[in-house]
Design a protein around this motif. Structure first.
Motif, short mmCIF file in Angstrom:
data_model
loop_
_atom_site.label_atom_id
_atom_site.label_comp_id
_atom_site.label_asym_id
_atom_site.label_seq_id
_atom_site.Cartn_x
_atom_site.Cartn_y
_atom_site.Cartn_z
N THR A 5 4.39 8.98 -0.35
CA THR A 5 4.56 7.72 -0.61
C THR A 5 3.14 7.44 -1.66
OG1 THR A 5 3.29 6.43 0.70
CG2 THR A 5 5.83 6.83 1.09
N GLU A 6 3.00 6.26 -1.77
CA GLU A 6 1.90 6.45 -2.69
C GLU A 6 0.69 6.33 -1.65
OE1 GLU A 6 -1.08 2.79 -5.33
OE2 GLU A 6 1.61 2.54 -5.36
N ARG A 7 0.69 5.62 -0.59
CA ARG A 7 -0.46 5.73 -0.01
C ARG A 7 -0.29 6.72 1.49
NH1 ARG A 7 -1.57 -0.37 1.30
NH2 ARG A 7 0.85 -0.36 1.61
N LEU A 8 0.83 7.27 1.88
CA LEU A 8 1.34 7.63 2.74
C LEU A 8 1.94 9.16 3.10
CD1 LEU A 8 3.17 4.59 4.82
CD2 LEU A 8 0.27 5.25 5.01
N LEU A 9 1.84 9.92 3.97
CA LEU A 9 1.70 11.73 4.78
C LEU A 9 3.11 10.57 5.53
CD1 LEU A 9 1.88 14.28 4.02
CD2 LEU A 9 0.08 14.16 5.05
N LEU A 10 3.92 11.39 5.13
CA LEU A 10 5.42 11.17 6.37
C LEU A 10 5.45 12.62 6.99
CD1 LEU A 10 6.13 8.55 4.80
CD2 LEU A 10 7.77 8.49 5.71
N ARG A 11 4.81 12.94 8.19
CA ARG A 11 5.21 14.25 8.60
C ARG A 11 5.44 14.61 9.67
NH1 ARG A 11 1.16 14.57 12.46
NH2 ARG A 11 -1.09 13.96 11.76
N GLU A 57 13.71 14.31 12.57
CA GLU A 57 13.22 13.43 11.61
C GLU A 57 12.54 12.47 11.96
OE1 GLU A 57 14.43 13.61 7.60
OE2 GLU A 57 15.28 15.53 7.86
N CYS A 58 11.78 12.80 12.59
CA CYS A 58 11.19 11.82 13.29
C CYS A 58 9.27 12.40 12.23
CB CYS A 58 11.16 11.91 14.67
SG CYS A 58 9.92 10.35 15.52
N TYR A 59 8.63 10.69 12.24
CA TYR A 59 7.38 11.21 11.18
C TYR A 59 6.52 10.14 11.58
CZ TYR A 59 11.01 13.56 7.93
OH TYR A 59 12.11 14.01 7.22
N LYS A 64 -3.34 8.99 3.72
CA LYS A 64 -3.43 10.06 3.32
C LYS A 64 -4.33 10.85 3.40
CE LYS A 64 -0.03 9.97 -0.83
NZ LYS A 64 0.55 9.95 -1.97
N GLU A 65 -5.30 10.16 2.71
CA GLU A 65 -6.88 10.26 3.16
C GLU A 65 -7.23 11.39 3.93
OE1 GLU A 65 -6.20 7.56 2.04
OE2 GLU A 65 -6.17 7.61 -0.17
N THR A 66 -6.88 10.03 5.66
CA THR A 66 -7.31 10.76 7.17
C THR A 66 -6.27 11.92 7.54
OG1 THR A 66 -6.24 9.14 7.88
CG2 THR A 66 -8.10 8.79 7.33
N ASN A 67 -5.44 11.90 7.21
CA ASN A 67 -3.80 12.78 7.57
C ASN A 67 -4.21 12.22 9.52
OD1 ASN A 67 -1.93 14.27 8.02
ND2 ASN A 67 -3.08 15.79 8.24
N LYS A 68 -4.02 10.97 9.66
CA LYS A 68 -4.34 10.41 10.83
C LYS A 68 -3.31 9.71 11.34
CE LYS A 68 -8.28 12.03 12.74
NZ LYS A 68 -8.08 12.62 14.54
N PRO A 69 -2.10 9.80 11.93
CA PRO A 69 -1.32 8.75 12.30
C PRO A 69 -1.25 6.80 12.79
CG PRO A 69 -1.21 10.58 13.84
CD PRO A 69 -2.71 10.61 13.09
N ILE A 70 -0.87 5.97 12.69
CA ILE A 70 -1.30 5.01 12.42
C ILE A 70 0.71 4.46 12.80
CG2 ILE A 70 -2.82 4.89 10.46
CD1 ILE A 70 -0.34 3.76 9.02
N GLY A 71 1.61 5.41 12.80
CA GLY A 71 2.89 4.70 13.32
C GLY A 71 3.63 6.03 13.70
N GLY A 104 1.79 -3.50 4.08
CA GLY A 104 2.78 -3.18 3.38
C GLY A 104 2.80 -1.94 3.65
N TYR A 105 2.87 -0.95 3.83
CA TYR A 105 3.08 0.06 5.02
C TYR A 105 4.51 0.81 5.22
CZ TYR A 105 -2.18 1.24 4.41
OH TYR A 105 -3.84 1.17 4.50
N MET A 106 5.28 0.04 6.25
CA MET A 106 6.02 0.16 6.79
C MET A 106 7.28 0.17 5.95
SD MET A 106 7.47 1.11 9.14
CE MET A 106 6.43 1.13 10.34
N PRO A 107 7.45 -1.46 5.15
CA PRO A 107 8.32 -0.98 3.87
C PRO A 107 7.96 0.44 3.26
CG PRO A 107 7.06 -3.07 4.04
CD PRO A 107 6.42 -2.75 4.89
N GLU A 108 7.56 0.46 2.79
CA GLU A 108 6.75 1.60 1.52
C GLU A 108 6.82 3.14 2.52
OE1 GLU A 108 2.46 3.50 0.56
OE2 GLU A 108 2.49 1.57 0.35
N ALA A 109 6.65 3.47 3.81
CA ALA A 109 7.29 3.96 4.99
C ALA A 109 8.99 4.14 4.59
CB ALA A 109 6.89 4.82 6.05
#
Length: 177
Positions: A5-11, A57-59, A64-71, A104-109
């Protein structure tokens, strides 16, 4: 699979993420709102990482800048959800570390996961729910266009609660886009 997404990486979650998982999941404000007890040890988080968070399908939701999970966010496919037994429907589940609430991270993800569900996985509907009193989760689902379907009592962490189940069809999603 990798989603962005704009701010997130889902991996996918990785073994190296266990410390971050434990840090956020031990918070008593996070798990109980979703229906699970706060993690009590690093070993418990490791077991959850290897089991519950290892679905196809679990992410891990990462800045993005840190690649550290926040949720985390997951599309639970047939066999991993009791909301539907259809192969063309799934359930969206998620939680977010408390320091990141209200940004706004969760609606974005979740919006990206909905796109993935409808465009890539060809789902006809996505289900999502929350326990009454979890206003943050309710608001996420409202922002995404989920529509109330039904409510039912559930036993969660030794307490009787009401679970509100919502659904978003492909047609509803397309109309909102």
């Amino acid at each position: 699979m990798l989603l962005t997404t704009e701010r997130l990486l889902l991996r996918p979650w990785q073994e190296a993420d266990v410390n971050d998982l434990y840090f956020y999941s031990r918070d008593p404000d996070v798990g109980p709102a979703c229906g699970w007890a706060p993690h009590q040890s690093l070993e418990e988080s490791r077991a959850v990482l290897r089991g519950i968070l290892s679905g196809p399908e679990c992410y891990a939701l990462c800045i993005k800048e840190t690649n550290k999970p926040i949720g985390t966010a997951e599309l639970m496919l047939r066999g991993n959800t009791d909301v539907t037994d259809r192969a063309d429907e799934c359930e969206l589940g998620y939680w977010l570390g408390k320091p990141y609430w209200g940004r706004g991270y969760m609606p974005e993800a979740a919006a990206e996961l909905l796109r993935h569900a409808f465009e890539d996985l060809n789902m006809r509907a996505v289900w999502c729910g929350y326990h009454e009193g979890n206003d943050k989760s309710r608001r996420v689902q409202e922002k995404l266009g989920f529509v109330f379907h039904h409510a039912h009592p559930v036993q969660v962490l030794g307490q009787q609660r009401i679970s509100r189940v919502n659904r978003l069809t492909r047609e509803q999603w397309l109309t909102r886009r």
